[in-house]
Each structure stands twice: as structure tokens, then as C-alpha cells.
Design an enzyme around this catalytic site. Structure first.
Site, short mmCIF file in Angstrom:
data_model
loop_
_atom_site.label_atom_id
_atom_site.label_comp_id
_atom_site.label_asym_id
_atom_site.label_seq_id
_atom_site.Cartn_x
_atom_site.Cartn_y
_atom_site.Cartn_z
N SER A 9 -10.19 -0.08 7.45
CA SER A 9 -8.61 -0.52 7.89
C SER A 9 -8.43 -0.76 9.45
O SER A 9 -8.47 0.41 10.13
CB SER A 9 -7.65 0.37 7.23
OG SER A 9 -6.42 -0.10 7.70
N HIS A 34 -10.39 -4.16 6.09
CA HIS A 34 -9.08 -4.11 5.75
C HIS A 34 -8.00 -4.54 6.53
O HIS A 34 -8.01 -4.10 7.53
CB HIS A 34 -9.04 -2.89 5.10
CG HIS A 34 -7.76 -2.61 4.17
ND1 HIS A 34 -7.98 -2.94 2.93
CD2 HIS A 34 -6.63 -1.87 4.33
CE1 HIS A 34 -6.84 -2.61 2.33
NE2 HIS A 34 -5.92 -1.79 3.09
N ASP A 36 -4.03 -4.51 6.78
CA ASP A 36 -2.61 -4.23 6.32
C ASP A 36 -1.56 -4.77 6.98
O ASP A 36 -1.25 -4.56 8.18
CB ASP A 36 -2.62 -2.41 6.62
CG ASP A 36 -3.43 -1.79 5.81
OD1 ASP A 36 -3.44 -1.92 4.51
OD2 ASP A 36 -4.29 -1.11 6.34
N MET A 38 2.53 -5.27 6.98
CA MET A 38 3.56 -4.56 6.41
C MET A 38 4.92 -5.14 6.91
O MET A 38 5.03 -5.47 8.42
CB MET A 38 3.60 -3.03 7.02
CG MET A 38 2.62 -2.18 6.41
SD MET A 38 2.57 -0.61 7.44
CE MET A 38 1.09 0.03 6.76
N HIS A 67 -4.40 -6.79 2.57
CA HIS A 67 -3.53 -6.07 1.64
C HIS A 67 -2.14 -6.24 2.13
O HIS A 67 -1.48 -5.58 3.25
CB HIS A 67 -3.59 -4.35 1.98
CG HIS A 67 -2.92 -3.30 1.21
ND1 HIS A 67 -3.00 -2.04 1.45
CD2 HIS A 67 -1.88 -3.64 0.08
CE1 HIS A 67 -1.98 -1.45 0.74
NE2 HIS A 67 -1.42 -2.38 -0.19
N MET A 69 1.58 -5.57 2.04
CA MET A 69 2.86 -4.55 1.77
C MET A 69 4.08 -5.17 2.23
O MET A 69 4.65 -4.84 2.92
CB MET A 69 2.62 -3.19 2.32
CG MET A 69 1.32 -2.57 1.75
SD MET A 69 0.78 -1.17 3.07
CE MET A 69 -0.33 -2.16 3.84
N MET A 138 -3.15 2.91 -4.70
CA MET A 138 -2.70 3.54 -3.44
C MET A 138 -2.76 5.02 -3.47
O MET A 138 -2.34 5.56 -4.79
CB MET A 138 -1.15 3.27 -3.14
CG MET A 138 -0.82 1.98 -2.54
SD MET A 138 -1.85 1.52 -0.88
CE MET A 138 -1.58 2.90 0.08
N GLY A 143 2.49 2.46 4.09
CA GLY A 143 3.32 2.34 4.99
C GLY A 143 2.63 3.18 6.20
O GLY A 143 3.18 2.51 7.26
N ASP A 176 -7.14 3.19 -1.62
CA ASP A 176 -6.53 3.29 -0.12
C ASP A 176 -5.60 4.43 0.40
O ASP A 176 -4.57 4.31 -0.31
CB ASP A 176 -5.93 1.78 -0.30
CG ASP A 176 -5.49 1.26 1.33
OD1 ASP A 176 -5.63 2.15 1.99
OD2 ASP A 176 -4.80 0.46 1.51
N GLY A 177 -5.84 5.04 1.14
CA GLY A 177 -5.25 6.27 1.61
C GLY A 177 -5.68 7.43 1.98
O GLY A 177 -6.13 8.01 0.52
C1 DX5 Z 1 -1.32 2.33 4.15
C2 DX5 Z 1 -2.30 1.29 4.53
C3 DX5 Z 1 -3.81 1.80 4.35
C4 DX5 Z 1 -4.23 2.78 5.56
C5 DX5 Z 1 -5.36 3.95 5.23
O1 DX5 Z 1 -0.38 1.95 3.61
O2 DX5 Z 1 -2.24 0.56 3.17
O3 DX5 Z 1 -4.92 0.85 4.30
O4 DX5 Z 1 -4.61 1.99 6.78
O5 DX5 Z 1 -5.11 4.57 6.28
P1 DX5 Z 1 -5.76 6.11 6.10
O6 DX5 Z 1 -7.18 5.73 5.64
O7 DX5 Z 1 -5.87 6.68 7.39
O8 DX5 Z 1 -5.02 6.74 5.17
ZN ZN Z 2 -4.13 -0.94 2.87
#
Ligand code: DX5
Ligand code: ZN
Length: 217
Positions: A9, A34, A36, A38, A67, A69, A138, A143, A176-177
């Protein structure tokens, strides 16, 4: 040993050195990058938007795994396509007309994914699982990067793998996470075939080696 896809990510990358970090990923065993996005509405944080993803896309040699969000994903699907997305994943919790959104993603020639928050049961996907390419579970509340993995995810992966085996055996099951080498092998053993890792990759002394280690859990 089972191989899985790895999608590091960019949220954990150094934004003052985006080109350098993307080139590191290009030279690594990563399968995807990846991305993200938001919006500060669906999740309590804002990450980055298309000016930044366009800059990433200019250097990326790996397919981009978006992804979203965000609320109102439909409005931004064309921009994802224009920014080089190979996969677009939207949140079940943010889409009123999920089937329409999935169809629109596929019509644009991208793979369509649906993400579930930790509290959302995999059964809600039973009527759409045959129409999608990917489910993202997730394993933290979305976030923020760098959060603790929620262990209940193991049980969800198993349930999802069972649901998929009947209807969609080629489904990508992405986690993810909080993914690390501590939980990766159990995730893959229970049916995950794609792992996102942000902090674990970018905060490690040798990110490319960390990616290789995750690929071969
Ligand atoms: C969180 C994201 C993830 C995040 C994961 O909301 O969707 O993709 O970047 O980060 P790590 O691997 O640090 O938990
Ligand atoms: Zn993500």
C-alpha cells in the site's frame, strides 16, 4: 508452501519520494500496487486524490489496485480508469446500488472488487459474489495505516473461501490492514490469496525483501 499475490500500500510510502518508492516496488516481487483513496466522509481521514495517483501511474510498472474508501464512488470510476486502475474496489457499506457500481467498473474494463468492514458479515455478498472479481476483507477499521490486525478476520476468510468455492472459485480474496509475517501464513492457509501490506513493507529495513517474504509465506 502456497504463493499469494502481494499488493503493497502506497499509503505507507514516503510522499516526498513517491517516484523512488514506486521504482522500488517495480523492482520487487510485488504483484500490484495498492492505492487507498479516502474522502474524509466514509472514513475519518483524507489520503490523496487523482493528481497523486496520476503521478504514481506515470512511474508504476505494476498494475494498480484501487481501494475506494469514499461515498459516491460511481462519480469517480472513469477517473480511476484514466489513472491506470486495473482493479477498483468499492465498499459494500458505501454503495446503495452495488450491482450497478460493479457493472460500471467492469464496463470500463477493470476488475471489480467489494470491500467489507470488520463488522460486516461475508453473507451479505451471497447474491453478488458470482459477479465480482475480488472481495477485500478489512482486517482493521478503514481510515489509517499502521493499526492492529483484528484476529476475527481469520474466521471471516474461512467463511468467504467456502462461499466462493461454490460460486466463484477464481475469486481474489484480499486482506487489508495490519498484515505482517505473523498473520500472513494463517490468512493464506484459510483461503486468502492476496495480501495488502503498508507499514509492514515500508517501515521494514528492506522493503523488497519483506515483499518477497510475504509472497512465500
Ligand atoms: C486502511 C487502508 C490500508 C492501509 C493498510 O484503511 O485500507 O490499505 O494502507 O496499512 P497497514 O498495512 O499499515 O495496516
Ligand atoms: Zn486499502
Amino acid at each position: 508452501m502456497k504463493k499469494c499475490l502481494v499488493s503493497p500500500s502506497m499509503l505507507a510510502a514516503d510522499f516526498a519520494n513517491v517516484q523512488r518508492d514506486v521504482e522500488m516496488l517495480n523492482a520487487s516481487e510485488a504483484d500490484y500496487i495498492h492505492i487507498d483513496i479516502m474522502d474524509g466522509v466514509f472514513v475519518p481521514n483524507i489520503s490523496f486524490g487523482f493528481p497523486v495517483t496520476n503521478a504514481i501511474a506515470r512511474h508504476a510498472k505494476k498494475p494498480l489496485d484501487f481501494h475506494l474508501m469514499i461515498q459516491d464512488a460511481d462519480q469517480y470510476l472513469q477517473q480511476c480508469k484514466d489513472s491506470g486502475a486495473a482493479i477498483v474496489t468499492v465498499h459494500y457499506e458505501a454503495c446503495n446500488h452495488l450491482h450497478r457500481t460493479i457493472s460500471a467498473i467492469k464496463e470500463l474494463g477493470m476488475k471489480a472488487g467489494v470491500a467489507l468492514n470488520p463488522h460486516t458479515s461475508v453473507e451479505v455478498l451471497s447474491e453478488i459474489i458470482g459477479d465480482i472479481d475480488l472481495v477485500l476483507l478489512m482486517s482493521v477499521n478503514p481510515g489509517f495505516g499502521g493499526q492492529q490486525f483484528i484476529p476475527h478476520t481469520f474466521a471471516k476468510v474461512e467463511k468467504l473461501a467456502e462461499l466462493a468455492s461454490e460460486v466463484n472459485p477464481n475469486l481474489l480474496i484480499e486482506i487489508d490492514g495490519g498484515v505482517t509475517s505473523e498473520n500472513a501464513s494463517e490468512l493464506v492457509q484459510k483461503g486468502a490469496n492476496m495480501l495488502v501490506a503498508g507499514s509492514f513493507v515500508f517501515k521494514s529495513p528492506n522493503p523488497a525483501e519483506t515483499i518477497s517474504a510475504l509472497k512465500n509465506v
